[in-house]
Design an enzyme around this catalytic site. Structure first.
Site, PDB file in Angstrom:
ATOM      1  N   GLN A   1       0.833  -1.195   0.000  1.00  0.00           N
ATOM      2  CA  GLN A   1       0.000   0.000   0.000  1.00  0.00           C
ATOM      3  C   GLN A   1       0.873   1.252   0.000  1.00  0.00           C
ATOM      4  OE1 GLN A   1      -3.346  -0.053   2.585  1.00  0.00           O
ATOM      5  NE2 GLN A   1      -4.091   1.864   1.765  1.00  0.00           N
ATOM      6  N   PHE A   2       1.176   1.740  -1.208  1.00  0.00           N
ATOM      7  CA  PHE A   2       2.028   2.917  -1.347  1.00  0.00           C
ATOM      8  C   PHE A   2       1.403   4.160  -0.735  1.00  0.00           C
ATOM      9  CE2 PHE A   2      -0.651   3.367  -5.051  1.00  0.00           C
ATOM     10  CZ  PHE A   2      -0.785   4.743  -5.223  1.00  0.00           C
ATOM     11  N   THR A   3       0.077   4.191  -0.584  1.00  0.00           N
ATOM     12  CA  THR A   3      -0.585   5.382  -0.056  1.00  0.00           C
ATOM     13  C   THR A   3      -0.247   5.645   1.410  1.00  0.00           C
ATOM     14  OG1 THR A   3      -2.602   4.158   0.464  1.00  0.00           O
ATOM     15  CG2 THR A   3      -2.489   5.221  -1.709  1.00  0.00           C
TER      16      THR A   3
END
Length: 150
Positions: free
Chosen positions: A78-80
């Site tokens: 999850q890059f966010t």
């Protein structure tokens, strides 16, 4: 490296209407990777997660770890988690590692987590549009940043 750890009684990941991962008692790990992350971050974080005492004992006191209960794990990239929101209303993801750096670190994280808990770890798919479902027990949700080891 940032991780959101959620204690679950059930969790699953769906991609294109297909369930690709499902567990019962254990943890769901959302993992965000930065360009500056290394194997040292992976080693520290996987050990910390595997040994976190966040599961109830016979008195319902959080004294047991994932290893103690032989719990299962799902890892989802999850890059966010590295969103910068200081300016404006559109988050910037400039700190998130690009796939050529993030994918090998993500795969190493999974491998090291499997070594820590002595069993297969289920996963989402890096970069895919995923639907993550969970029943968060407690609720227990813990955020760990390897750059802030407190």
């Amino acid at each position: 490296m940032k991780a959101v750890i959620q204690r679950v009684s059930k969790a699953s990941v769906e991609i294109n209407n297909n369930i690709v991962a499902t567990i019962n008692s254990g943890i769901l790990i959302l993992i965000g990777i930065e360009e500056v992350d290394s194997q040292e971050d992976i080693d520290w974080l996987t050990s910390k997660i595997a040994n976190l005492r966040i599961f109830g004992d016979e008195n319902d006191v959080m004294n047991l770890s994932l290893k103690d209960i032989d719990g299962d794990v799902i890892v989802v990239s999850q890059f966010t988690l590295h969103a910068l929101t200081k300016k404006g209303n559109r988050p910037s993801y400039i700190k998130a590692a690009k796939p050529d750096i993030a994918i090998p670190l993500y795969e190493n994280f999974i491998t090291q987590m499997e070594l820590e808990i002595g069993k297969k770890v289920q996963t989402g798919q890096f970069g895919a549009d995923m639907k993550v479902s969970l029943i968060n027990e407690g609720p227990v949700t813990i955020i760990i940043d390897t750059k802030n080891k407190e």
